[in-house]
Every structure is written in C-alpha cells, then in structure tokens.
Design an enzyme around this catalytic site. Structure first.
Site, PDB file in Angstrom:
ATOM      1  CD  GLU A 113      40.560  45.029  38.312  1.00  0.00           C
ATOM      2  OE1 GLU A 113      40.649  45.767  39.288  1.00  0.00           O
ATOM      3  OE2 GLU A 113      40.696  45.422  37.142  1.00  0.00           O
ATOM      4  CG  HIS A 232      45.511  48.815  44.940  1.00  0.00           C
ATOM      5  ND1 HIS A 232      46.164  47.609  44.952  1.00  0.00           N
ATOM      6  CD2 HIS A 232      44.729  48.810  43.840  1.00  0.00           C
ATOM      7  CE1 HIS A 232      45.794  46.910  43.884  1.00  0.00           C
ATOM      8  NE2 HIS A 232      44.923  47.622  43.195  1.00  0.00           N
ATOM      9  NE  ARG A 282      41.111  47.657  44.823  1.00  0.00           N
ATOM     10  CZ  ARG A 282      41.120  48.389  43.724  1.00  0.00           C
ATOM     11  NH1 ARG A 282      41.026  49.697  43.806  1.00  0.00           N
ATOM     12  NH2 ARG A 282      41.204  47.818  42.550  1.00  0.00           N
ATOM     13  CG  HIS A 343      44.313  52.854  44.587  1.00  0.00           C
ATOM     14  ND1 HIS A 343      45.289  52.969  43.617  1.00  0.00           N
ATOM     15  CD2 HIS A 343      43.241  52.309  43.965  1.00  0.00           C
ATOM     16  CE1 HIS A 343      44.830  52.495  42.472  1.00  0.00           C
ATOM     17  NE2 HIS A 343      43.572  52.106  42.652  1.00  0.00           N
ATOM     18  NE  ARG A 378      37.883  53.035  43.148  1.00  0.00           N
ATOM     19  CZ  ARG A 378      38.742  52.468  42.304  1.00  0.00           C
ATOM     20  NH1 ARG A 378      38.374  52.154  41.085  1.00  0.00           N
ATOM     21  NH2 ARG A 378      39.983  52.226  42.674  1.00  0.00           N
TER      22      ARG A 378
END
Ligand code: FAD
Ligand code: SIN
Length: 531
Positions: A113, A232, A282, A343, A378
């Site tokens: 990811e 997100h 992200r 998110h 994060r």
C-alpha cells in the site's frame, strides 16, 4: 460492578477484553450489535514485518516518514517490533489470513500500500476487518468472564476527584429501552473508534461519531492532534451509490495491485506529482485528486485496474468486485469513479505507551487514542496493528493496577441534564443540525483549509452547539441526541486544533501557511478542558 469496563467492540476493545478476562470480570458495552465497528470494514489489512525481505527498521522508517515529524519513535518501535507476536495472537484467536504454499510451507500473502517500501500487508482477501471482527467477537461471546451488552451507548464517564486527582470509576450507559444506568468498574477502557461521521462524506460507519473523544474531553482528559483527519483518496463516487451516508471504500491495495488513477479524459496524473506515483503517501494522493477535480471542475476521477488479469483481480478483491457490480461497474473491464472521503482520525485521547490517560483508571486504545504512532499522517494499514499492539500493552498495565485500585464509590451523582420529555417534533431540528455540521466540516475543514474558512466554520459550529445543548436539556435522551452532541463538540475541537497549527504539515494543509515550519521543533496540538 466489574473489574474492567470496555467501551467499544472493535479490534481494540475486543482484544483488550480477551487479554484482561483471564484476570477479572469484564463488561463490554457497544452501541449497536457487537460486530458493528470501523474494524469490520477494514479492507487492505495489517502492516507487519514477517518477510525476510523486510526489516523492523524499514517499517519504522516508513511510519516516521509518513508521520511528517510528529510520530514518536518509541511508540512506533513498540508497534513495529511487537507486531509479529500480536499477529500470532490474532491467529490463535481464530483469525485466518490469506496465504500461499511454498516448499510445502504455508506463507502469508503480503500486499503493498501507499508509503510502504516493502510488501508487508497481511490480509484476508479484501475483507480483513470482517475476519478479525467476527473471530474476536465470537471468542469474547464464548468467554465466561466477559459480559457483552449490545445496543448500549456510553454517554459520559463517571469521574471522582480523589486527593486532587481525577479517577474514572466507569460510565453512564444508555440502554436500548432508553434507560440510563451507571456501570462501575475499577478500570475503564475507551475503545470507541473514530469520528468520520463528523464529515459529510466518510468511509466510516454510523457508529463513528467521536463519542470517546467527546466523553474524554468532558472528563478533562488531554486530547491531541485532532487537526489530522485523514482523507482516503478512493471511495466510490457517492452518486454511483445513491449518496449513502457511508461511502464504500476502494482499498489502497487496489493501487498496490497495479491500479492507476486517471482524469476523466483518461490521463494518468499521479506521476506528475510524486515519484511514487499512484502509491505516494495518502495525504498527497488525496490532495492531488482534490486539486485535479477542482481545477477541471470535475466531480470524480477514475481508478483503473483493467490492466491486470480479470481472474486475478476478482480473486484478490472479491468484496470490492461484488459491491461494484451492484452499481453496474465491472472493474475488470471498466474504470471505477472515485473521490476522497474522511477516513481516519490520527489524533485523539493522549496516552502513554500503555494506553494510560491523565485520568487514573481511564485507558484509551485504538482510533480514539493518540499514543504517538501516526503523527501528522497515518501510514496505510498501521491502525489495526497499532490497536492490537497497544490493547495488549494496556491490558498488561491494567491487570497489574486492578488490584491496587481503591474501592469504588457506593453512589454516583446523577448525570447532568437530559431529563426532558420526549418530543418527536424536535427530531427535525436534530437531523438538520447533524447534516449542517457534517456539510460545513466537509466544505470548510476538509482536505484544503484556510484561516477564513476555519473561522467561519467555528462561528457556525459554535452557534449550532448552543442549540444542540439546549435540545439536549429539553429532550428525552436518545442515542441520536448523544451522537449529535458529540459530533458538534468534536467538530469544534477539530476546528480549534486546526486554527492552532500555523503551518501545513502532513494531513493539515492550509493556504495561509502553505509550508511546514521547519524553524521550530515539531509539536503536537494538545488541548485540555481543565475544569
Ligand atoms: P472501531 O473498530 O471503530 O470500534 C469502535 C467500537 O466502539 C464500535 O463497536 C462502536 O460501536 C463502539 N462505540 C462507539 N461509541 C460508543 C459509545 N458511545 N458507547 C458504546 N460503544 C461505542 N486500518 C488498517 O490498519 N487496515 C485497513 O485495511 C483498514 N481499512 C479500513 C477501511 C475502512 C472502510 C475503514 C472505515 C477503516 C479502515 N481502517 C483500516 C482503519 C481501522 O479499521 C480502524 O482505525 C480500526 O478498526 C479502529 O479500531 P477500534 O477498535 O479503535 O475502533
Ligand atoms: C485501504 O484498504 O485502503 C485502507 C487501509 C487503511 O486505511 O489503512
């Protein structure tokens, strides 16, 4: 009376309950049925170092890099180093992960990811969260020392002043028949998850209304870094799904599997913005999508996974495939329309490395807590790991403390307010307040912020909060009202925290201070309701 009161039945609450139940009586209260949680919807998986091609140092470095100077190294080290043992615990509790066979041995399948320098995401296809949630909930339900009270909403913590220190002695809980009852306990764990529902578009289910942060604030616990709400990049475009309150997530693992973001004209834009392209961190991907959509006046972008073999994609993402088909999108042939959505809350109730807050007897673990792992952003799939690692640490601390704790009070003061009569008419007001807050948070406190927008948002939320408090005093207490009051408070705290940060860092991006303030040491935004 219980030894341990656990509020919330996601991965944090359930694993803490299983660990402490060997040493005392656990009461676990949860808002809906015991499997409804953010955990239940997790797709990508759990980031953990289990491969010879990976190392603890790499995972630590990736996490610190994403955290943009605010992650605390000791917390990150604890999480990463203890990760493999906690994955073994999950497996022992019945959680199954996807694997393949190599030299007659079962090997965990690892996904990739954004922001990870190695493949390290342990998963169960694309429904890891459901697998974790159901296995742990089943274990808890079978445990003789755990009592689960479903459809029971904690309203406020019971806190006593003792030798000039505050001690948490349990919580007031609203049960389904509408009764308010105190549950006393020697140790109380807040494991109430996140607050995505503060925003209009969110991947979070309806339970995620920030109750834990709101209760902790009212009890004078320290709260940090609420400005760092993670958006997100890829939720299914709401118009596709008829605008449901919970946006369906298209996992980052899809991009890890070769998915490419494209503008409506087909242009693949991410490599123009970051060397990691579609697998950039992200915050960068979400901001880039936001910029592309706004500058071109377009409502969504596409995620294209048609480059992979259809059978492979279907096998790897069976749930996403099924849900997309429900909306007439076959992702093996068609591009998926996606937009960013709120998110994950990186900030929360401040804890030490054992989940302890500044209030004696009160612990916090999981998305509600801020232990220092995530900093300003994060890293994908670090939150399930963080929750299970720090639930274990908190349990170790709590079982030691539970015998030292003085006897609980025989009587508790009645909860303030909330004695009014039911008045159905007022529900129009409550529903409208909830919508207005979520909309203005989306419009003014979203991916790109400015001081003007934040100040306007604060003025409006302050006004709505006054009306909500008035409604709270007049109207009979219901779960909807409890949530509305908490959403209003958490919205105000997010805005207040955002106004305090006069720089852009990680997830907090403001046009008035577009650069990161490198001149001063990075600092947390700590807020505290000193009563
Ligand atoms: P939750 O799982 O949210 O549980 C909170 C619990 O508290 C719920 O049972 C809720 O009902 C209860 N509760 C709340 N308020 C009250 C109250 N007042 N009284 C009583 N009970 C209450 N993270 C990853 O690491 N990997 C992923 O792949 C991943 N995918 C995700 C996909 C989606 C769609 C979402 C929304 C999140 C994802 N995340 C992922 C984030 C991760 O799932 C959460 O951060 C994590 O599950 C939080 O666990 P938790 O136990 O802290 O809270
Ligand atoms: C995802 O699957 O993209 C979500 C992972 C996460 O939020 O950590």
């Amino acid at each position: 009376m219980s030894d341990f009161l656990v509020i919330g039945s996601g991965i944090a609450g359930l694993s803490f309950a299983l660990e402490t139940a060997r040493f005392g009586k656990v009461t676990l209260v949860t808002k809906k049925q015991n499997t409804e949680s953010n955990t239940n919807y997790a797709q990508g998986g759990i980031a953990v170092v289990v491969s010879d091609e990976d190392s603890f140092e790499r995972h630590i470095a990736d996490t610190l890099q994403a955290g943009a100077g605010l992650s605390k190294r000791p917390a990150v080290q604890a999480m990463v180093r203890e990760g493999p043992q906690r994955i073994e615990n999950l497996a022992a509790w019945g959680v199954e992960f996807s694997y393949y066979w190599k030299d007659n041995k079962k090997v965990l399948a690892l996904g990739r990811e954004g922001g990870h320098s190695r493949d390290r995401i342990v998963h169960k296809a694309d429904h890891t969260g459901q697998e974790v949630e159901q296995s742990l909930a089943k274990r808890c339900a079978e445990h003789p020392n755990i009592v689960i009270e479903e459809h029971s909403t904690a309203v406020d913590l019971i806190v006593k002043e003792e030798h000039a220190r505050k001690r948490c002695c349990g919580a007031w809980v609203l049960t389904q028949p509408g009764e308010l009852k105190p549950i006393l306990a020697k140790v109380t764990l807040l494991a109430t998850g996140g607050c995505g529902q503060v925003y209009l578009h969110t991947t979070n289910p309806s339970i995620a209304t920030g109750d834990g942060v709101a209760m902790a604030w009212r009890a004078s616990a320290k709260i940090a870094n609420l400005e760092f709400m993670q958006f997100h990049p890829t939720a299914l475009y709401p118009s596709t799904t008829g605008g449901e309150a919970q946006a369906f997530l298209i996992s980052e693992a899809v991009r890890g599997f070769g998915g490419v973001l494209r503008r409506l004209d087909g242009y693949a834009f991410m490599t123009d913005y970051h060397p990691l392209g579609d697998l950039a961190p992200r915050d960068i991907v979400a901001r880039t999508i936001d910029r592309e959509m706004k500058s071109r006046g377009e409502d969504y972008v596409f995620l294209d996974i048609t480059g992979r073999q259809p059978e492979e994609t279907r096998e790897r993402f069976p749930n996403i495939h099924r849900v997309c088909l429900r909306y007439n999108i076959d992702f093996t042939r068609q591009w998926i329309p996606v937009v960013p959505a709120a998110h994950y809350m990186c900030g929360g109730v401040v804890t030490d490395l054992f989940g302890r807050t500044n209030i004696d007897g009160l612990y916090a673990v999981g998305e509600v807590a801020c232990v220092g792992v995530h900093g300003a952003n994060r890293l994908a799939s670090n939150s399930l790991l963080e929750a299970v690692v720090f639930a274990h640490r908190a349990a170790e601390s709590a079982v030691k403390q539970v015998n030292e704790i003085p006897k609980l009070p025989k009587t508790v003061e009645l909860l303030n307010g909330s004695v009014g009569d039911s008045n159905e008419e007022e529900w129009v007001l409550a529903a409208s307040d909830r919508f207005q807050i979520r909309k203005l948070m989306w419009d003014y406190v979203g991916i790109v912020r400015s001081t003007l927008r934040l100040e306007r948002a604060l003025r409006r939320v302050t006004l709505i909060r006054k009306e909500v408090e008035d409604l709270y005093r007049r109207t009979k207490l219901t779960v909807g009202l409890v949530e509305l009051r908490n959403i209003a408070l958490v919205a105000a705290l997010i805005i207040r925290s955002a106004l305090q940060r006069r720089e852009s860092r990680g997830l907090h991006w403001t046009t008035d201070y577009p650069a990161c303030d490198e001149a001063k040491p990075a600092r947390d935004t700590v807020i505290w309701n000193r009563k």
